[in-house]
Enzyme design. Structure first.
Site, PDB file in Angstrom:
ATOM      1  N   GLU A 260      36.735 -39.406 -15.580  1.00 47.33           N
ATOM      2  CA  GLU A 260      35.802 -40.337 -16.274  1.00 47.33           C
ATOM      3  C   GLU A 260      36.056 -41.728 -15.387  1.00 47.33           C
ATOM      4  OE1 GLU A 260      34.530 -40.264 -20.800  1.00 47.33           O
ATOM      5  OE2 GLU A 260      36.366 -41.745 -20.221  1.00 47.33           O
ATOM      6  N   PRO A 261      35.646 -41.522 -14.276  1.00 49.08           N
ATOM      7  CA  PRO A 261      35.797 -42.902 -13.712  1.00 49.08           C
ATOM      8  C   PRO A 261      34.547 -43.956 -13.553  1.00 49.08           C
ATOM      9  CG  PRO A 261      35.352 -41.422 -11.825  1.00 49.08           C
ATOM     10  CD  PRO A 261      35.653 -40.363 -13.330  1.00 49.08           C
ATOM     11  N   GLY A 262      34.931 -45.110 -13.650  1.00 52.92           N
ATOM     12  CA  GLY A 262      33.786 -46.275 -13.584  1.00 52.92           C
ATOM     13  C   GLY A 262      34.156 -46.748 -12.119  1.00 52.92           C
ATOM     14  N   ARG A 263      34.794 -47.734 -12.012  1.00 50.78           N
ATOM     15  CA  ARG A 263      35.348 -48.538 -11.049  1.00 50.78           C
ATOM     16  C   ARG A 263      35.195 -47.812  -9.819  1.00 50.78           C
ATOM     17  NH1 ARG A 263      37.508 -53.009 -11.874  1.00 50.78           N
ATOM     18  NH2 ARG A 263      38.263 -52.241 -13.733  1.00 50.78           N
ATOM     19  N   ARG A 299      33.652 -61.335 -12.961  1.00 51.85           N
ATOM     20  CA  ARG A 299      35.248 -61.148 -12.941  1.00 51.85           C
ATOM     21  C   ARG A 299      36.090 -62.259 -12.727  1.00 51.85           C
ATOM     22  NH1 ARG A 299      36.772 -57.250  -9.834  1.00 51.85           N
ATOM     23  NH2 ARG A 299      38.200 -56.239 -11.305  1.00 51.85           N
ATOM     24  N   TYR A 303      38.734 -62.676 -15.190  1.00 51.52           N
ATOM     25  CA  TYR A 303      39.726 -61.923 -15.131  1.00 51.52           C
ATOM     26  C   TYR A 303      40.615 -62.509 -13.915  1.00 51.52           C
ATOM     27  CZ  TYR A 303      37.043 -58.351 -17.152  1.00 51.52           C
ATOM     28  OH  TYR A 303      36.339 -57.527 -17.993  1.00 51.52           O
ATOM     29  N   CYS A 337      26.385 -75.349 -14.729  1.00 55.03           N
ATOM     30  CA  CYS A 337      27.197 -76.608 -15.359  1.00 55.03           C
ATOM     31  C   CYS A 337      28.336 -75.913 -16.045  1.00 55.03           C
ATOM     32  CB  CYS A 337      26.238 -77.279 -16.265  1.00 55.03           C
ATOM     33  SG  CYS A 337      25.012 -78.342 -15.162  1.00 55.03           S
ATOM     34  N   GLU A 338      29.557 -75.916 -15.222  1.00 56.60           N
ATOM     35  CA  GLU A 338      30.580 -75.322 -15.830  1.00 56.60           C
ATOM     36  C   GLU A 338      31.590 -75.053 -14.776  1.00 56.60           C
ATOM     37  OE1 GLU A 338      30.316 -73.133 -19.298  1.00 56.60           O
ATOM     38  OE2 GLU A 338      32.350 -72.691 -19.158  1.00 56.60           O
TER      39      GLU A 338
HETATM   40  C1  LIG Z   1      35.513 -48.343 -19.221  1.00 54.41           C
HETATM   41  C2  LIG Z   1      35.764 -46.891 -19.527  1.00 54.41           C
HETATM   42  C3  LIG Z   1      35.943 -46.116 -18.405  1.00 54.41           C
HETATM   43  C4  LIG Z   1      36.007 -46.337 -17.030  1.00 54.41           C
HETATM   44  O1  LIG Z   1      36.887 -47.431 -16.758  1.00 54.41           O
HETATM   45  P1  LIG Z   1      37.094 -47.558 -15.056  1.00 54.41           P
HETATM   46  O2  LIG Z   1      38.480 -48.546 -15.070  1.00 54.41           O
HETATM   47  O3  LIG Z   1      36.047 -48.511 -14.661  1.00 54.41           O
HETATM   48  O4  LIG Z   1      37.497 -46.310 -14.277  1.00 54.41           O
HETATM   49  C5  LIG Z   1      36.086 -44.996 -18.778  1.00 54.41           C
HETATM   50  N1  LIG Z   1      36.363 -44.469 -19.956  1.00 54.41           N
HETATM   51  C6  LIG Z   1      36.049 -45.304 -20.830  1.00 54.41           C
HETATM   52  C7  LIG Z   1      36.041 -44.450 -22.268  1.00 54.41           C
HETATM   53  C8  LIG Z   1      35.990 -46.435 -20.557  1.00 54.41           C
HETATM   54  O5  LIG Z   1      35.477 -47.383 -21.913  1.00 54.41           O
END
Ligand SMILES: *Cc1c(COP(=O)(O)O)cnc(C)c1O
Length: 415
Positions: A260-263, A299, A303, A337-338
């Site tokens: 379940e990747p995002g990044r 980001r 972070y 402005c920060e």
């Molecule tokens: C944010 C999230 C992801 C993805 O995380 P990445 O670090 O972007 O891969 C996967 N599963 C769940 C439930 C999340 O909240």
């Protein structure tokens, strides 16, 4: 180095202005390809939720995770439909409000449940609902340096202590339990990963219930600087596949393995391009000020994240070349402005520098690897409209989100 050629970026910003988000479809497809071994790749869309990106994912056979009603609506708008494929959309959360509850019931969307209260609510409203249980394995058990990451103190997921009660609720209501899910923060460190895999095996045995799938969650790393290494996706799959096989032996039948990747799918596929409007030096720093701020790319301010920055020369204002300075190291900042509106800072907010090649007013700056948690984390702070998004695919530069304008913002207040 940016994944795009300079002319493409200059051409796009001449057409659509700055700042602008630019994505490369081919890079996204390459990233997807690296994870094809998994039975299901589920894109955590919060990383980059533009519907055109979601459509690309769908065309590649990638499923989608939604964490809000809005993200469910985006999935539907992109053509995902659980009546075509019951696995298409999953909703993951620790809470579910009434509007979202109605949506998941209406569209038959499996719910990945992260709290006992949410489990009760789903069970009472939709007793046969398809669900996942998101387990917090209480990582840190056995790691003295991580004493505070135990299950009961973490916001996400159902703790191992609550799991037996969760399973008995599932059985009592006849909920359709698809699988067990864990969202693991670190995938680069293979030793840490095998602990995660072991935790999944132990959890499934402990749950003592039949399931059809397991999900590794996300957290797959992607390199941001030259010092970061690429994820060994073969080793990553290999470890999870072994865990899956052990669970299959235990259950006596095959199960599906989801990732379940995002990044990982989108970070390296996106850049933010801004125009330089000012160069100024203080006793401490040579600043380059651009027309993008942390309202666009959050980001670094949030972070202390590092994004490689480079100059694209296109300035007509050659008389403004800063010949007096021999500096090559610059601090890069935005227009807000920060004082925290600085793209080159560490996690404690100390201003850092990056080597830039003779930046001039009117030149462009490219922020690399911002395809994940870039546009999707933007805000309207300082009443700055959202920047446009452009998707480059097969030589075509497609505007996939228009630039917002101040009338859009004021219209909401016209009450
Ligand atoms: C944010 C999230 C992801 C993805 O995380 P990445 O670090 O972007 O891969 C996967 N599963 C769940 C439930 C999340 O909240």
């Amino acid at each position: 180095m940016t994944i795009f050629n300079s002319n493409t970026l200059i051409e796009i910003t001449q057409q659509f202005g700055t700042p602008a988000w630019i994505y490369d479809a081919a890079t996204i497809r390459q990233q997807i390809k690296q994870l094809r071994n998994f039975d299901v790749i589920r894109f955590a869309q919060k990383a980059c939720s533009n519907t055109h990106i979601l459509r690309l994912m769908r065309e590649e056979g990638v499923m989608v995770d939604a964490v809000s009603a809005g993200e469910i609506e985006r999935s539907l708008a992109a053509g995902y439909s659980n009546s075509d494929n019951p696995e298409s959309i999953v909703f993951t959360a620790d809470v579910i409000d009434r509007e979202t509850l109605a949506l998941v019931i209406q569209h038959d969307i499996p719910v990945n449940i992260g709290s006992m209260d949410m489990l009760h609510r789903i069970a009472e409203s939709s007793p046969r609902h398809p669900i996942w249980i998101r387990v917090n394995p209480g990582f840190g058990h056995g790691h003295s340096e991580k004493t505070n990451t135990g299950g009961p103190n973490s916001k996400h997921g159902i703790s191992l202590e609550d799991l037996p009660q969760a399973i008995s609720l599932v059985n009592q209501y006849g909920l359709d339990l698809i699988g067990i899910h864990m969202h693991i923060g670190s995938g680069s460190d293979l030793e840490h990963l095998s602990q995660a895999c072991q935790a999944m095996i132990d959890t499934v045995k402990f749950a003592n219930v039949d399931i059809r799938a397991i999900s590794t969650g996300g957290g797959l790393p992607t390199p941001y600087s030259k010092n970061d290494s690429e994820l060994d996706t073969k080793a990553f799959f290999g470890l999870w596949d072994e865990a899956r096989k052990e669970i299959e032996n235990h259950l006596g039948h095959d199960i599906k393995l989801e990732v379940e990747p995002g990044r990982f799918l989108v970070a390296s596929a996106g850049v933010l391009v801004a125009e330089i409007h000012c160069l100024k030096s203080t006793a401490q720093h040579h600043f380059v000020l651009v027309d993008a701020g942390f309202n666009d790319l959050l980001r670094p301010s949030m972070y202390g994240s590092y994004h490689e920055i480079e100059v694209l020369h296109q300035s007509e204002f050659t008389d403004q070349i800063d010949t007096s300075s021999s500096a090559v190291e610059y601090a890069v900042a935005g227009p807000l402005c920060e004082s925290g509106d600085v793209f080159t800072q560490d996690a404690s907010g100390v201003i850092c520098h990056q080597a830039l090649d003779k930046p001039r007013v009117g030149d462009l700056l490219v922020f690399n690897d911002v395809g994940a948690y870039g546009a999707s984390m933007s805000s309207n702070y300082n009443s700055r409209p959202l920047a446009p998004e452009i998707l480059v695919d097969k030589g075509l530069n497609r505007l996939v989100r228009k630039r917002q304008n101040i009338r859009n913002l004021l219209a909401l207040e016209d009450v």
